[in-house]
Scaffold this motif. Structure first.
Motif, PDB file in Angstrom:
ATOM      1  N   ASN A  53      95.273  87.013  50.852  1.00  0.00           N
ATOM      2  CA  ASN A  53      94.424  85.869  50.533  1.00  0.00           C
ATOM      3  C   ASN A  53      94.512  85.490  49.053  1.00  0.00           C
ATOM      4  N   GLN A  54      94.680  86.479  48.192  1.00  0.00           N
ATOM      5  CA  GLN A  54      94.729  86.243  46.751  1.00  0.00           C
ATOM      6  C   GLN A  54      96.057  85.642  46.296  1.00  0.00           C
ATOM      7  N   LEU A  55      97.062  85.651  47.170  1.00  0.00           N
ATOM      8  CA  LEU A  55      98.386  85.141  46.805  1.00  0.00           C
ATOM      9  C   LEU A  55      98.599  83.686  47.212  1.00  0.00           C
ATOM     10  N   VAL A  56      97.832  83.194  48.170  1.00  0.00           N
ATOM     11  CA  VAL A  56      97.974  81.799  48.588  1.00  0.00           C
ATOM     12  C   VAL A  56      97.533  80.897  47.433  1.00  0.00           C
ATOM     13  N   LYS A  57      98.326  79.866  47.127  1.00  0.00           N
ATOM     14  CA  LYS A  57      97.954  78.974  46.021  1.00  0.00           C
ATOM     15  C   LYS A  57      98.313  77.533  46.359  1.00  0.00           C
ATOM     16  N   PRO A  58      97.592  76.578  45.777  1.00  0.00           N
ATOM     17  CA  PRO A  58      97.865  75.168  46.070  1.00  0.00           C
ATOM     18  C   PRO A  58      99.031  74.618  45.259  1.00  0.00           C
ATOM     19  N   GLY A  59      99.688  73.634  45.815  1.00  0.00           N
ATOM     20  CA  GLY A  59     100.776  72.937  45.151  1.00  0.00           C
ATOM     21  C   GLY A  59     101.084  71.658  45.903  1.00  0.00           C
ATOM     22  N   PHE A  60     102.140  70.968  45.471  1.00  0.00           N
ATOM     23  CA  PHE A  60     102.439  69.649  46.020  1.00  0.00           C
ATOM     24  C   PHE A  60     103.850  69.606  46.587  1.00  0.00           C
ATOM     25  N   PHE A  61     103.952  69.149  47.821  1.00  0.00           N
ATOM     26  CA  PHE A  61     105.246  68.838  48.418  1.00  0.00           C
ATOM     27  C   PHE A  61     105.505  67.359  48.169  1.00  0.00           C
ATOM     28  N   PHE A  67     118.564  62.846  33.729  1.00  0.00           N
ATOM     29  CA  PHE A  67     117.137  62.699  34.013  1.00  0.00           C
ATOM     30  C   PHE A  67     116.899  63.049  35.482  1.00  0.00           C
ATOM     31  N   ILE A  68     116.009  64.017  35.727  1.00  0.00           N
ATOM     32  CA  ILE A  68     115.744  64.501  37.079  1.00  0.00           C
ATOM     33  C   ILE A  68     114.529  63.816  37.690  1.00  0.00           C
ATOM     34  N   ALA A  69     113.409  63.795  36.959  1.00  0.00           N
ATOM     35  CA  ALA A  69     112.169  63.265  37.525  1.00  0.00           C
ATOM     36  C   ALA A  69     111.135  63.091  36.430  1.00  0.00           C
ATOM     37  N   GLN A  70     110.115  62.293  36.723  1.00  0.00           N
ATOM     38  CA  GLN A  70     108.928  62.231  35.872  1.00  0.00           C
ATOM     39  C   GLN A  70     107.694  62.316  36.764  1.00  0.00           C
ATOM     40  N   ILE A  71     106.689  63.044  36.275  1.00  0.00           N
ATOM     41  CA  ILE A  71     105.441  63.257  37.009  1.00  0.00           C
ATOM     42  C   ILE A  71     104.291  62.724  36.172  1.00  0.00           C
ATOM     43  N   ASN A  72     103.614  61.710  36.688  1.00  0.00           N
ATOM     44  CA  ASN A  72     102.399  61.207  36.040  1.00  0.00           C
ATOM     45  C   ASN A  72     101.232  62.022  36.566  1.00  0.00           C
ATOM     46  N   LEU A  73     100.646  62.847  35.713  1.00  0.00           N
ATOM     47  CA  LEU A  73      99.635  63.809  36.149  1.00  0.00           C
ATOM     48  C   LEU A  73      98.377  63.151  36.687  1.00  0.00           C
ATOM     49  N   GLU A  74      98.130  61.905  36.322  1.00  0.00           N
ATOM     50  CA  GLU A  74      96.946  61.230  36.842  1.00  0.00           C
ATOM     51  C   GLU A  74      97.050  60.965  38.344  1.00  0.00           C
ATOM     52  N   GLU A  75      98.250  61.004  38.880  1.00  0.00           N
ATOM     53  CA  GLU A  75      98.453  60.782  40.308  1.00  0.00           C
ATOM     54  C   GLU A  75      98.240  62.055  41.121  1.00  0.00           C
ATOM     55  N   PHE A  76      98.004  63.178  40.438  1.00  0.00           N
ATOM     56  CA  PHE A  76      97.878  64.467  41.100  1.00  0.00           C
ATOM     57  C   PHE A  76      96.502  65.072  40.808  1.00  0.00           C
ATOM     58  N   PRO A  77      95.856  65.669  41.810  1.00  0.00           N
ATOM     59  CA  PRO A  77      94.537  66.289  41.590  1.00  0.00           C
ATOM     60  C   PRO A  77      94.661  67.632  40.877  1.00  0.00           C
ATOM     61  N   MET A  78      95.007  67.593  39.605  1.00  0.00           N
ATOM     62  CA  MET A  78      95.271  68.821  38.861  1.00  0.00           C
ATOM     63  C   MET A  78      94.048  69.725  38.775  1.00  0.00           C
ATOM     64  N   SER A  79      92.855  69.144  38.711  1.00  0.00           N
ATOM     65  CA  SER A  79      91.646  69.959  38.588  1.00  0.00           C
ATOM     66  C   SER A  79      91.415  70.810  39.829  1.00  0.00           C
ATOM     67  N   SER A  80      92.021  70.419  40.950  1.00  0.00           N
ATOM     68  CA  SER A  80      91.890  71.221  42.166  1.00  0.00           C
ATOM     69  C   SER A  80      92.719  72.491  42.078  1.00  0.00           C
ATOM     70  N   ILE A  81      93.673  72.531  41.163  1.00  0.00           N
ATOM     71  CA  ILE A  81      94.474  73.730  40.939  1.00  0.00           C
ATOM     72  C   ILE A  81      93.843  74.578  39.844  1.00  0.00           C
ATOM     73  N   ASP A  82      93.582  73.969  38.706  1.00  0.00           N
ATOM     74  CA  ASP A  82      92.939  74.653  37.583  1.00  0.00           C
ATOM     75  C   ASP A  82      92.374  73.575  36.660  1.00  0.00           C
ATOM     76  N   GLN A  83      91.087  73.623  36.390  1.00  0.00           N
ATOM     77  CA  GLN A  83      90.440  72.597  35.575  1.00  0.00           C
ATOM     78  C   GLN A  83      90.949  72.583  34.144  1.00  0.00           C
ATOM     79  N   ASN A  84      91.639  73.649  33.732  1.00  0.00           N
ATOM     80  CA  ASN A  84      92.167  73.722  32.368  1.00  0.00           C
ATOM     81  C   ASN A  84      93.566  73.133  32.247  1.00  0.00           C
TER      82      ASN A  84
END
Length: 265
Positions: free
Chosen positions: A28-36, A76-93
């Motif tokens: 249970n402690q190893l499961v973590k959220p991320g984005f596909f 150039f591989i990719a760009q990620i706009n962090l506002e499009e991702f719920p980052m606080s759901s992973i870690d508020q920091n």
């Protein structure tokens, strides 16, 4: 707050159904959220400046210098706009605003050279640029001699991800319980069937790797790029490209120490 799917309760039920109930407390402690991330090829002029994208041309601030490795321009591989991702759901920091730009050399003459393969400073083999001020972004056209990829919009699925087998072994989760390893393979099959997608592109969480891929327990997956013939992206035939970062560097917004791993089939 956005919740990842499948839920932890659903994963727990699959785990118990596989006959692994005695190991759930540790697992249970190893499961973590991320984005596909699922790319869809789109004309460059249909992608707004600053939006998350795979391939195409980067949207970067004034004063940007195109990165290179030993004089060889990176792609150039990719760009990620962090506002499009719920980052606080992973870690508020974690940073919740700004853009991450990913660059990596894609010229075969570089990738398979002894100088690159045995480079004593592998953290210099990529550039991850973090741009916090998005007020003066400009889309920059790569020089014609730089390998580039089709521009793609991306849709995201916020998921609870399970670790690769290397981490299970590193944590000695099952100790010497050989039966548990067999049952765990059944659990993994059920989990991936439920998620119902290919290996693909990922942001945070765990790598969804090939058979012998390894992810260190002390690092965070920052970005996973898949081989995709339609986009024109290929890593050692049908392999994967990983960008890793330590949690401390991520919290400190230090992207100078990101390191990469490239694996093939």
């Amino acid at each position: 707050m956005m919740q990842p799917e499948p839920s932890l309760e659903v994963i727990k039920q699959l785990f118990l159904n596989a006959g692994l109930e005695r190991h759930w407390e540790k697992y249970n402690q190893l499961v973590k959220p991320g984005f596909f991330l699922e790319p869809t090829i789109a004309p460059e002029d249909e992608i707004p400046i600053g939006q998350s994208k795979i391939g195409g041309n980067p949207d970067i601030p004034m004063g940007f210098t195109w990165p290179d490795w030993e004089g060889h321009p990176m792609s150039f591989i990719a760009q990620i706009n962090l506002e499009e991702f719920p980052m606080s759901s992973i870690d508020q920091n974690y940073p919740a605003t700004g853009i991450l730009h990913f660059f990596y050399p894609c010229d075969d003459d570089v990738l398979f050279s002894d100088e690159f393969l045995y480079d004593a400073f592998p953290k210099d083999q990529n550039v991850v640029l973090y741009t916090s001020d998005l007020s003066d972004l400009k889309r920059i056209q790569a020089d014609p001699d730089i390998i580039s990829f089709s521009s793609c919009l991306m849709s995201l699925k916020f998921e609870n991800m399970i670790p690769v087998n290397s981490l299970i072994n590193e944590k000695r989760l099952f100790d010497n319980d050989e039966e548990a390893y067999v049952l765990y393979e059944n659990f993994c099959s059920s989990y991936y069937e439920m998620c119902n997608h290919d290996i693909g592109f990922r942001f945070f969480g765990y790598i969804n790797g090939l058979q012998y891929d390894f992810q260190d327990a002390d690092t965070e997956l920052l970005f996973q790029a898949d081989t995709n013939d339609e986009i024109g992206m290929q890593w050692d035939l049908s392999g994967l490209l990983y960008f890793y970062i330590t949690k401390e560097d991520l919290l400190n917004r230090n992207f100078d120490e990101v390191f990469t791993d490239r694996v093939g089939t």
